[in-house]
Every structure is written in structure tokens, then in C-alpha cells.
Enzyme design. Sequence first.
Site, PDB file in Angstrom:
ATOM      1  N   GLU A  30       0.820  -1.227   0.000  1.00  0.00           N
ATOM      2  CA  GLU A  30       0.000   0.000   0.000  1.00  0.00           C
ATOM      3  C   GLU A  30       0.848   1.269   0.000  1.00  0.00           C
ATOM      4  OE1 GLU A  30      -4.129  -1.194   2.083  1.00  0.00           O
ATOM      5  OE2 GLU A  30      -2.491  -1.019   3.516  1.00  0.00           O
ATOM      6  N   VAL A  31       1.766   1.359  -0.934  1.00  0.00           N
ATOM      7  CA  VAL A  31       2.628   2.536  -0.991  1.00  0.00           C
ATOM      8  C   VAL A  31       2.022   3.553  -1.961  1.00  0.00           C
ATOM      9  CG1 VAL A  31       4.955   3.387  -1.441  1.00  0.00           C
ATOM     10  CG2 VAL A  31       4.625   1.080  -0.505  1.00  0.00           C
TER      11      VAL A  31
END
Length: 529
Positions: A323-324
Site C-alpha cells: 500500500e505505498v
Amino acid sequence: MAAALRPRLLVLLAVAAAATGPSCAGAGRVDLWPMPASVARGAQTLLVSKDLRLSTAGSSYPDGKGILTEAFRRMVAVVELDHAINGTYSRGAPVLAGVHVAVRSPNDELNFGVDESYRLSVPATGDPLYAQIEAQTVYGALHALETFSQLCSFDFNANLIELHSAPWTILDAPRFPYRGLLIDTSRHYLPVPVIKGVIDSMTFSKLNVLHWHIVDEQSFPLEISSYPKLWNGAYSYSERYTVDDALDIVQYAEKRGVNVLAEIDVPGHALSWGVGYPSLWPSATCKEPLDVSNEFTFQLINGILSDFSKIFKFKFVHLGGDEVNTSCWSTTPHIKSWLMQHSMNESDAYRYFVLRAQKIAISHGYDIINWEETFNNFGDKLDRKTVVHNWLGSGVAEKVVAAGLRCIVSNQDKWYLDHLDATWEGFYTNEPLTNIYNPEQQKLVLGGEVCMWGEHIDASDIQQTIWPRAAAAAERLWTPIEKLAKDTRSVTARLARFRCLLNQRGVAAAPLAGYGRSAPSEPGSCLRQ
Ligand SMILES: *[C@@H]1O[C@H](CO)[C@@H](O)[C@H](O)[C@H]1NC(C)=O
Ligand SMILES: *[C@@H]1O[C@H](CO)[C@@H](O)[C@H](O)[C@H]1NC(C)=O
Ligand SMILES: *[C@@H]1O[C@H](CO)[C@@H](O)[C@H](O)[C@H]1NC(C)=O
């Protein structure tokens, strides 16, 4: 020789007797969880001595750390459950005097892949009468003691412990070497005794990896000696773990055969790091991911992993990588110009960050685990020591092993404990080797992990959210596939009984009926909830 043959003859007679119909309580069902690889039993009831002895005569394992003796004491405690064991032994009834444990390896270093197999036999005759445990390592012996404890029960008429269906011969070994449970101490702090309670409960269903998601964007509770301001990101002064606390948790777990996998989730889930060191943030208004352009970011990761290597001795460290959202990197001027200087766009920089963090971890002796987005985005660039941790959905493990990398399965639709609508049946039937048929590729699936994310749980309800659903996954990960139930209705009663056993041992496991963490729906026996 004739005497030596007798026990085997007895087994045959007893099996024949059991087959003709239930001759004692529980004869219709083997009430063990998880189900061992192979079980044979008879129909004899034994009484268990009040002073059950541990014998290790002839064992080559010295038990210098007391791992076996302490496990034996704990086993007796969960069998006796505070009942007064003060009945009298009637003359002639067979009494089990003790357990003889033979561990072949003197080495008690716990790590990934340690031999956890065991053989447990409980004869129906002998003087003195001893149960026999044989194992390659002390950790196999610990599993055997857990299995033994589940054979015993309190007799409310005699005020003694009894053991039904002897003689028993149990041969057992796990199907997967990695059987994990994730806890999250960033979203809510979990006090050390609560974590120890979780570790104790894991041993009852033979889980062997506590994945400690220590820090995240919300809080940084752990003391890091190299960078002492990092835990300024804790929620409060007291919601913290000292280095000694972390060492204590690791040692407590290791003595119980549970490895601790430490995680720092970079670069995305790391906002709390900047409370102590604001230069880790891209800017005061755009605070994550960690500043990829700043050499200090990597020095600090190096410091953390250097400190970790003195505390967390498990073969793996988890570096997150999920989840960057890289938008801060291109909207913050100094990072934007750094990207241009290095001819990188945001996704190149994400890859650069993950691979550089991997190299640092490897330099400290670790193999790396990363969440699956790293594989999905640049799988061919990952270090070959990478284990890909699936979470987004099914179908990932087959792609990972086809690429020759190792994998751990945690698909969120089935194995996320914070999803209260995920049922125990779904936990039970989630098969890590789905669509993987090549034996070499099957070996690359190390196992699986159920995840107790902490956004909506804390010390008040963690255990009832974990159990009994985690136990359903534990059997999937332990028991040979051909012995697993295809129809979960055939294991409901046995799991309900295991859930009651957890309650008896002080674990706040929730009823099976309904969704995760449901209250009992009406008055009734624990066995029917
Ligand atoms: C066993 O212990 C219980 C509880 O301490 C006590 O009430 C009972 O009288 C004892 N029975 C015998 C036979 O000693
Ligand atoms: C990424 O972050 C930016 C700024 O913080 C936000 O506006 C955007 O919606 C986020 N993108 C996604 C896909 O979440
Ligand atoms: C980023 O650059 C690489 C080449 O370095 C290119 O393959 C990729 O498509 C680019 N990604 C984006 C999102 O522009």
C-alpha cells in the site's frame, strides 16, 4: 520375546473392540485438534498418577534451559485445571506413572524448519506404566505433550485424571513449516502479558510463528537503541516496549516453540517514525512514504535492523512494502528534483526503496519477507531470498512459486481475523496449495498465516477475535491434506470441543456459531455454541 509382542497384540484387540462400538466415552471420535498425521487407539481407560513423573533417562538432550521441564509442568497444569486431584486409586486399575521423553538432538536452537515431528505412545499395560514420547528435537516433544494433554480429562466421580482409549500410538508431523499468527501493536498497544497469553494459546493448536507487526503509521511503541527518539511516536508514555520487553517476548515464545517474526513496514506504513525524526517525512504537510531521497532514511533502517538482529533471531525479517502511495514523492520539490536527477519516476523509486531495504536486511543475516505488492510490481527484481506474503486475494501463491520464489498465504477474504464476517468454515477450507501441483513448487509454499490486524481490537477482545477461527486454519496448516475434512460439518463437534478446551484453559475463545467474536446465542452447553 513373547512379552515384547504383547502390546502389539493388545492394540489389535483394542482396535477390534473399538470398531465394534463405543465402549467408553469419546470412543466414536478422536478429540484432538489439530488432527495428527496418524492415530491408533484402543479401549482401555487409565488413571493418571497425581504425581505424574517426567523421565528423560537415556535422552541425549540436556534441557539446559529447562524448556522440557517447564513445558511438562505447564502440561500438567492445563490437564489438572485447578481441580483437587485427591481421589483414591482402586486396586488393580492401571495407573499411568509418568511420561518418558527421548529427544534425539541435543540442539535446542529454534528456527525456521526445525524438526517438529514426534511419536507418542500410551501403552495400556506395564509396571510402571509410562507414556513414551520420541522426537528429534525438544520442539517435537513439546507438540507431543500438547497432544498428550488433550487425551486427558478430569473424572468428576473419582476426583482423578483419566485417559481414555489406551493404548494410543500417534505419529505426527506438520504439513507446513510456517504456521503463523499476526498481531499488530501499532493500531492498538497490546501489553506484554496479553502478548504472552496469545503465545500460550498458539501452542494449543501448534501454531509456530508470531508475526509481530510492531509499528505502523499510527504509533511506534518499540525502543530502538540506535535511534532513541523513534518511540516518541508511541501513543503515550506507557504504551511502549523496552528492548528488554522485546527480548522477554522472544525468549518466552522460543521456550514454547514459537518463532517471532518482526516487521517494519516500509516505505508506506511508517508515518509514526517521523514524530521522533521529522526529516524522514517528505514534508511537514506530506508525511508518507518515508523520504526516499534522504540518506538518513536508509541509515536509520540499517540501525533498526542492526538492533533487530540482536533481538529477533528468526531466519526472516518482514519489510512490509504494501500500500505505498508515492504521490508525496512527486509533489514535494526536493524529492521531485532528486527523482529527476536519478531519472526515476515514482514506481522506479518504490522499487529502489524496497530493494535497498532488502539489501540492508540481508547484510544483517536475514532472509526477507515482503507483502505481495512488491512481487506484483517488480517480482523479477526481488532478491531470491525473498518470501512473498500474499494478502490481497487468492491466486497469488501459484504465480509466486512459478517464478521460483517462496510464498506465505494470508489471503484476506479467508484468513484475516479482523474480517468478522470471515467464518471458521472459510478459515478451515482455505487451501494454500490451490492450483499448485508440481512438488518442487509446492515446497516453495512455506505455509500460511492468519492476521489479527489491530484497528478494531485491543487487549479487551483480541483473544475472542483470534479463537476459534485461527484454530481452524491451524488444522489446515498442520494436518495431512488427505485427513482434512472436505465437509466442515464433520469437524464442527471436534472444533467446538477444542473451543471449550481453550475456555477451560482460560482463553476467551468465542462460540463457533455465527460470525467472528459472536456472543453465545442462548443458554446451553459450551459444546453446542
Ligand atoms: C478433595 O479436595 C476437596 C477440595 O479441597 C475436598 O472438599 C474433599 O474433601 C477432598 N477429598 C478427599 C477424599 O480428600
Ligand atoms: C495518494 O495520496 C494523495 C495525497 O496524500 C491522495 O490525494 C490520493 O488520493 C492518494 N491516492 C490513493 C490511490 O489513495
Ligand atoms: C516508470 O519508468 C519506467 C522506466 O524506468 C517505465 O517502465 C514505467 O512504465 C514508468 N512508470 C510510470 C508509472 O510512468
